[in-house]
Design a protein around this motif. Structure first.
Motif, PDB file in Angstrom:
ATOM      1  N   ILE A  49     -17.553 -28.111 -11.594  1.00  0.00           N
ATOM      2  CA  ILE A  49     -16.376 -27.807 -10.779  1.00  0.00           C
ATOM      3  C   ILE A  49     -16.629 -26.568  -9.929  1.00  0.00           C
ATOM      4  O   ILE A  49     -16.301 -26.542  -8.730  1.00  0.00           O
ATOM      5  CB  ILE A  49     -15.144 -27.613 -11.685  1.00  0.00           C
ATOM      6  N   TRP A  50     -17.239 -25.544 -10.530  1.00  0.00           N
ATOM      7  CA  TRP A  50     -17.526 -24.326  -9.764  1.00  0.00           C
ATOM      8  C   TRP A  50     -18.535 -24.617  -8.654  1.00  0.00           C
ATOM      9  O   TRP A  50     -18.396 -24.147  -7.523  1.00  0.00           O
ATOM     10  CB  TRP A  50     -18.051 -23.228 -10.684  1.00  0.00           C
ATOM     11  N   GLN A  51     -19.553 -25.410  -8.964  1.00  0.00           N
ATOM     12  CA  GLN A  51     -20.534 -25.777  -7.942  1.00  0.00           C
ATOM     13  C   GLN A  51     -19.884 -26.606  -6.837  1.00  0.00           C
ATOM     14  O   GLN A  51     -20.216 -26.435  -5.658  1.00  0.00           O
ATOM     15  CB  GLN A  51     -21.677 -26.564  -8.592  1.00  0.00           C
ATOM     16  N   ARG A 102      -7.432 -25.186 -13.383  1.00  0.00           N
ATOM     17  CA  ARG A 102      -7.606 -24.361 -14.570  1.00  0.00           C
ATOM     18  C   ARG A 102      -8.928 -23.591 -14.531  1.00  0.00           C
ATOM     19  O   ARG A 102      -8.975 -22.396 -14.826  1.00  0.00           O
ATOM     20  CB  ARG A 102      -7.539 -25.238 -15.826  1.00  0.00           C
ATOM     21  N   VAL A 103     -10.007 -24.282 -14.160  1.00  0.00           N
ATOM     22  CA  VAL A 103     -11.314 -23.622 -14.119  1.00  0.00           C
ATOM     23  C   VAL A 103     -11.328 -22.516 -13.066  1.00  0.00           C
ATOM     24  O   VAL A 103     -11.769 -21.391 -13.327  1.00  0.00           O
ATOM     25  CB  VAL A 103     -12.436 -24.644 -13.841  1.00  0.00           C
ATOM     26  N   TYR A 108     -11.437 -16.895 -11.370  1.00  0.00           N
ATOM     27  CA  TYR A 108     -10.934 -15.900 -10.414  1.00  0.00           C
ATOM     28  C   TYR A 108     -10.134 -14.799 -11.115  1.00  0.00           C
ATOM     29  O   TYR A 108     -10.083 -13.664 -10.635  1.00  0.00           O
ATOM     30  CB  TYR A 108     -10.100 -16.575  -9.319  1.00  0.00           C
ATOM     31  N   THR A 109      -9.513 -15.098 -12.227  1.00  0.00           N
ATOM     32  CA  THR A 109      -8.846 -14.047 -13.004  1.00  0.00           C
ATOM     33  C   THR A 109      -9.884 -13.045 -13.489  1.00  0.00           C
ATOM     34  O   THR A 109      -9.670 -11.822 -13.450  1.00  0.00           O
ATOM     35  CB  THR A 109      -8.103 -14.662 -14.208  1.00  0.00           C
ATOM     36  N   PRO A 121      -6.713 -15.949  -5.613  1.00  0.00           N
ATOM     37  CA  PRO A 121      -6.112 -16.934  -4.699  1.00  0.00           C
ATOM     38  C   PRO A 121      -5.437 -18.087  -5.429  1.00  0.00           C
ATOM     39  O   PRO A 121      -4.544 -18.730  -4.876  1.00  0.00           O
ATOM     40  CB  PRO A 121      -7.310 -17.431  -3.881  1.00  0.00           C
ATOM     41  N   VAL A 122      -5.850 -18.347  -6.652  1.00  0.00           N
ATOM     42  CA  VAL A 122      -5.247 -19.448  -7.400  1.00  0.00           C
ATOM     43  C   VAL A 122      -3.825 -19.075  -7.820  1.00  0.00           C
ATOM     44  O   VAL A 122      -2.920 -19.910  -7.796  1.00  0.00           O
ATOM     45  CB  VAL A 122      -6.104 -19.790  -8.635  1.00  0.00           C
TER      46      VAL A 122
END
Length: 368
Positions: A49-51, A102-103, A108-109, A121-122
């Motif tokens: 997901i990050w990729q 969620r990911v 980002y947190t 931003p999320v």
């Protein structure tokens, strides 16, 4: 939404891909509240997901790209709607969008707490753009239906097939093991008293994780059924055609010779899921008829397991103990039963619905 000022101002990694690795390491160092850390080998979906997010950012601004640390809520919202772009016309399901959200939220947190981003931003997403939380509900039998199942079991001392079906169903009704565990049980998984030959325990072999490995005591009724079934098992044609070969002791359920399966059929040395589903469906329908009640919305072996786990929880067996008895990795695997639990149990179970890098929810006192 108000966002806290970053506690640290470390230098952000030059390679955006490293952000994921640093978050994963931080998450595992801080895994608390009784939750397990994330195994790096089993977190491939998170990394994907990050990729996918970084690939999406690289395609923005006519191919010029956008820095991961300077994105805004609009970028996040558009990514959630487009997904990982395996197909141009495929719209991600709400479940997939919730997973992406969620990911990204967790990473980002972490990044914001390090001072790598001006904001998360999320968290800046509008409420309407946040994918809805899915609340899966597990179907169960009523207490009356569950008790009626014991009266509606196929006769143990009828045909060999009836003996098999009786024993499989009784195993589900009393131990709460999974349908797949019923199918992959082997004869050597039955522990027997050396003096009497009586079956005392069933050993469940891990198929995916060590938490599935457990040793379950059986009551006298189930012990008798298992013992009698062993005298009938050889009558099935599938075992008369081929005999097991001598092999080394297996390490997992999948390694074992199929001809050692405890439950077999006439055509195959193991029971198919279709056969198990048919046995449980017939049993549940008969039980509902005897109880003069409507059948649950879904019928099958998983419904019986759900019923047993719910019964244990409502009878006062601790959540942690039931988690172990069920072979689950953590209590989150019980959340789908929430609607069927007593208020006190449901409230305690709510504490398991959080991630490793989040604090558990603050519970409100129950009404008097």
């Amino acid at each position: 939404m108000h966002q806290d000022t970053p506690l640290f101002h470390d230098s952000a990694p030059d390679n955006p891909a490293q952000v994921y690795d640093l978050w994963l390491a931080h998450n595992n160092e801080c895994a608390t509240y009784g939750r397990e850390s994330i195994d790096a080998k089993r977190s491939t979906s998170y990394r994907m997901i990050w990729q996918g997010w970084l690939k999406y950012l690289a395609s923005l601004n006519e191919g010029k790209g956008c820095a991961w640390s300077s994105v805004d809520a609009v970028d996040v919202s558009n990514f959630l709607k487009s997904g990982l772009r395996r197909s141009k016309n495929l719209i991600p399901t709400n479940t997939a969008q919730r997973r992406y959200w969620r990911v990204l939220s967790r990473i980002y947190t972490f990044a914001h707490s390090k001072g790598w981003t001006a904001e998360n931003p999320v968290l800046a997403l509008a409420t309407a753009d946040v994918p809805a939380i899915e609340k899966p509900k597990g179907a169960i039998l009523t207490l009356g239906q569950y008790k009626a199942c014991f009266d509606c079991l196929p006769p143990l001392y009828g045909t060999a097939t009836q003996a098999r079906d009786h024993t499989m169903a009784l195993l589900l009704l009393t131990t709460g093991i999974t349908p797949q565990e019923v199918r992959t049980l082997c004869v050597q998984d039955l522990e027997r008293d050396m003096a009497t030959g009586k079956v005392t325990h069933v050993a469940i072999t891990a198929q995916r994780s060590d938490t599935q490995r457990r040793r379950i005591a059986v009551d006298e009724r189930l012990a008798n059924a298992l013992l009698f079934w062993l005298t009938q098992r050889h009558m099935f044609n599938s075992l008369q055609r081929v005999r097991p070969s001598k092999e080394e002791a297996p390490t997992t359920a999948g390694d074992r010779h199929p001809f050692t399966r405890l439950f077999v059929s006439q055509k195959s040395p193991e029971v198919t899921m279709g056969t198990l589903l048919h046995v449980c469906k017939q049993l549940i329908l008969e039980a509902c008829k005897k109880d003069h009640s409507d059948a649950p919305p879904r019928i099958g072996p998983q419904v019986i397991r759900n019923t047993v786990l719910t019964k244990w929880l409502n009878e006062g067996i601790g959540i942690h103990q039931v988690t172990l008895m069920a072979g689950l990795k953590n209590p989150k695997g019980l959340l789908h039963l929430g609607d069927h639990l007593n208020p006190e149990v449901r409230q305690h179970l709510a504490k398991s619905n959080f991630k490793d890098d989040e604090a558990p929810p603050i519970l409100q006192p129950l009404a008097a």
